[in-house]
Design an enzyme around this catalytic site. Structure first.
Site, PDB file in Angstrom:
ATOM      1  N   SER A   1      -9.682   1.495   2.823  1.00  0.00           N
ATOM      2  CA  SER A   1      -8.845   2.293   1.962  1.00  0.00           C
ATOM      3  C   SER A   1      -7.777   1.489   1.214  1.00  0.00           C
ATOM      4  O   SER A   1      -7.164   2.019   0.284  1.00  0.00           O
ATOM      5  CB  SER A   1      -8.160   3.392   2.775  1.00  0.00           C
ATOM      6  OG  SER A   1      -7.330   2.829   3.774  1.00  0.00           O
TER       7      SER A   1
ATOM      8  N   LYS B   1       0.860  -1.191   0.000  1.00  0.00           N
ATOM      9  CA  LYS B   1       0.000   0.000   0.000  1.00  0.00           C
ATOM     10  C   LYS B   1       0.895   1.239   0.000  1.00  0.00           C
ATOM     11  O   LYS B   1       1.947   1.247   0.654  1.00  0.00           O
ATOM     12  CB  LYS B   1      -0.881  -0.036   1.252  1.00  0.00           C
ATOM     13  CG  LYS B   1      -1.944   1.049   1.322  1.00  0.00           C
ATOM     14  CD  LYS B   1      -2.861   0.812   2.515  1.00  0.00           C
ATOM     15  CE  LYS B   1      -3.929   1.865   2.662  1.00  0.00           C
ATOM     16  NZ  LYS B   1      -4.837   1.588   3.789  1.00  0.00           N
TER      17      LYS B   1
ATOM     18  N   SER C   1      -9.765  -0.979   6.944  1.00  0.00           N
ATOM     19  CA  SER C   1      -9.208  -0.825   5.595  1.00  0.00           C
ATOM     20  C   SER C   1      -8.485  -2.029   5.022  1.00  0.00           C
ATOM     21  O   SER C   1      -8.124  -2.024   3.848  1.00  0.00           O
ATOM     22  CB  SER C   1      -8.281   0.380   5.543  1.00  0.00           C
ATOM     23  OG  SER C   1      -9.060   1.534   5.453  1.00  0.00           O
TER      24      SER C   1
END
Ligand code: GLN
Length: 485
Positions: free
Chosen positions: A154, A79, A178
Site C-alpha cells: 500500500s 506515507k 506494504s
C-alpha cells in the site's frame, strides 16, 4: 546525473562540502515534482512553503559552522497514514479527507529532529489495505519504470516518489508487505523492521499486531541512515522494545563469509515469473561466490500464511476502524434520521469498498460462534509459523525468497478479483506474522521492470540484513539505475 537522482548519502556529502545548499536541493525536488508529478501522482498533499522554510534553517546552521545530523536538509516524503501536526493526514480515505492531526507521530518527531525536510504526504491504498495503491479514495499512483503498471502498495506513493526523484527517501508502513512489495516493484530498498523496533505512536492503525513503519530508499546505505533516524524506544507505544542505541551504519560491511543463508523451498515451488526465478538464482550464486553458505530451508506452515493473515488483519481492522463513526472526528454523513442511521451512513459513505470488505470479514470472523473457528484458528497458525521461523533460524542466519512472484502488474489487472490482489502478498506476509525483520533489494530487471529479492532475519537482526544486502548491492549496479521519465 541530476541532483534528484542522487542518494541521501550523496546529498549529505554535497551539503557538508557546501557544493549545494539545502534550499537548492529542496527547490530541485519541487522542480522535479512540477515536471513528473502530473504523470506519477505519488503525493496526496505537498508542503512547499514549509519545506523551503525548513531548508533555510538547515542552511543557516551549516552557514554558522554547526555540525548537522545525518539526514539534515534532505527532502523526504511520509506515507499519509503517519500523523503530522497541522498537516493534512488522510489515509487516502474520504473518512479523513479533512483531518489535520493535533500531534506528530513519534517517527515524525524523530525525523524532524534530524532536520530532514518534509516535501509532502504520499498516496496509498485506503487505510493501508491493498497491494497496488489503486484503492486510494483520491487517485492512482503510476510506476515510474512503466506508467501502465502499478507502483505496488500500500505504500505505492512513497515508493513512486523516491523512484521518480520526487523525494530522496520516504517512510512507509508494512502490515503484510506494504513497504517491501512497492520497493520491489519500483527498484528500491525497503525494510520492514522487527515488530516493536520502530514506534507506532501516531501511525493510523490498520492491524496493530502487524504494523511497522520503515524506510524506502535508493540504496542500502541510505536505508541504514534512515533506520538510525527512526528507531528507538518510545514510552508512547506499549509494544515498543528498548534495544538501546544501535548504529546501523556499522552494518555496512562487505563481508558475508561463512554466513548461513536458507532458501525457503515452499516459496520456490510456487509459480513465478521466469525472470524473477532466474534473477534470484543468479543472486544466490553471487552470494555463494562471496562466501555465503546456501542451503534449502523449510517453513512448513507457510502455505497457511495468507488465509491466516487476512483473518487476523481483518479482525484487527474491524476493531481499529470502529472509531470512525462520524461523532468524534472525520467524515460525517449530511443526512440522517437518528444516531444509528448516522453511524451507518457515515461509514457507508466514508469508507471505500476494500475497507468495507475487510471490516465485514473481520466482524464476521470475530462473531460469537465463528470466533473459535476463524480468529482463534488463525492465531494458532500464527504460533505454528513463528515456531517454523524459530526452528529455521537455529540453522540459518537469514532466509531468502523473491519479494514478489511477478514484477509490477498492469493497472486494473487485479482490481476485479480481491483474491488475485491478496495473492501478491504471498512472499511478504510470513515475516509480519512472525514479527521478524525483512528487507527487499533490487536484484535484476525483466522487460524494464525491477525484480526484488527478500532477505528475512532473526528478530532485531536488521544489522545482518543490511550487511548481506550491502555486500550484494556493491557487486551489482541495479541500484544505480533510474527510470527514464
Ligand atoms: N497488501 C496487504 C494487505 O492488503 C499488505 C498491506 C500492508 O502491508 N499495509 O493487507
Amino acid at each position: 546525473m541530476e541532483l534528484y537522482d542522487l542518494t541521501v548519502h550523496e546529498i549529505m556529502d554535497n551539503l557538508r562540502k557546501k557544493e549545494a545548499s539545502a534550499k537548492e536541493v529542496t527547490e530541485a525536488t519541487f522542480h522535479r515534482i512540477a515536471n513528473v508529478e502530473s504523470t506519477i501522482k505519488a503525493y496526496i498533499s505537498l508542503c512547499e512553503e514549509k519545506a523551503l522554510d525548513w531548508a533555510d534553517k538547515v542552511d543557516q546552521q551549516i552557514g554558522a559552522g554547526e555540525g548537522i545530523p545525518d539526514l539534515a536538509g534532505v527532502p523526504m516524503a511520509l506515507k499519509d497514514n503517519i500523523c503530522t501536526k497541522n498537516i493534512l493526514t488522510t489515509c487516502a480515505s474520504k473518512m479523513l479527507e479533512n483531518f489535520i492531526p493535533p500531534y506528530n507521530a513519534t517517527v515524525v518527531k524523530k525525523i524532524y529532529a534530524q532536520k530532514s525536510v518534509l516535501i509532502g504526504k504520499t498516496n496509498m491504498d485506503e487505510f493501508a489495505m491493498g497491494s497496488s495503491t489503486e484503492h486510494s479514495a483520491f487517485h492512482i499512483t503510476k510506476n515510474p519504470w512503466n506508467i501502465s503498471c502499478v507502483s505496488g502498495g500500500s505504500s505505492g506513493g512513497s515508493a513512486a516518489a523516491v523512484a521518480s526523484g520526487e523525494a530522496f527517501f520516504a517512510l512507509g508502513s508494512d502490515t503484510g508487505g506494504s513497504i517491501r512489495q512497492p520497493a520491489s516493484f519500483c527498484g528500491l530498498v525497503g525494510l520492514k523492521p522487527t515488530y516493536g523496533l520502530v514506534s507506532r505512536y501516531g501511525l493510523i492503525a490498520y492491524a496493530s499486531s502487524f504494523d511497522q513503519i520503515g524506510p524506502l530508499t535508493k540504496d542500502v546505505e541510505d536505508c541504514a541512515l534512515v533506520m538510525n533516524g527512526i528507531t528507538g524506544h518510545d514510552k508512547m507505544d506499549m509494544t515498543s522494545v528498548n534495544r538501546g542505541k544501535i548504529d546501523y551504519k556499522k552494518a555496512l560491511v562487505r563481508d558475508i563469509k561463512g554466513m548461513k543463508i536458507g532458501v525457503i523451498k515452499e516459496i520456490f515451488q510456487e509459480k513465478m515469473d521466469k525472470g524473477v526465478r532466474q534473477s534470484i538464482l543468479r543472486a544466490l550464486e553471487r552470494l555463494k561466490d562471496m562466501g555465503g553458505i546456501i542451503e534449502e530451508a523449510s517453513i512448513p506452515h507457510i502455505k497457511y500464511s495468507l488465509p491466516a493473515y487476512y483473518i487476523m488483519t481483518s479482525s484487527e481492522c474491524s476493531s481499529n476502524l470502529a472509531r470512525f463513526d462520524g461523532i468524534r472526528y472525520g467524515y460525517r454523513a449530511k443526512e440522517y434520521t437518528d444516531i444509528k442511521d448516522l453511524f451507518m451512513r457515515t461509514r457507508s459513505e466514508g469508507f471505500g469498498e476494500e475497507v468495507k470488505r475487510r471490516i465485514m470479514l473481520g466482524t464476521y470472523a470475530l462473531g460469537a460462534g465463528y470466533y473459535e473457528e476463524y480468529y482463534q484458528h488463525a492465531l494458532k497458525i500464527r504460533t505454528l509459523i513463528k515456531n517454523d521461523f524459530e526452528k529455521a533460524f537455529k540453522k540459518f542466519d537469514v532466509l531468502i525468497t523473491p519479494t514478489t512472484l511477478t514484477t509490477a502488474f498492469k493497472l486494473q489487472e487485479r482490481t476485479e478479483n480481491p483474491l488475485d490482489m491478496y495473492l501478491s502478498d504471498i512472499c511478504t506476509v510470513p515475516a509480519n506474522i512472525a514479527g521478524v525483520p525483512a528487507i527487499s533489494i533490487c536484484c535484476g530487471f525483466q522487460e524494464g521492470l525491477p525484480i526484488g529479492m527478500q532477505i528475512i532475519g532473526k528478530p532485531f537482526n536488521e544489522g545482518t540484513l543490511l550487511r548481506i544486502a550491502y555486500t550484494y548491492e556493491k557487486s551489482t549496479d541495479y541500484h544505480k539505475k533510474r527510470p527514464k521519465l
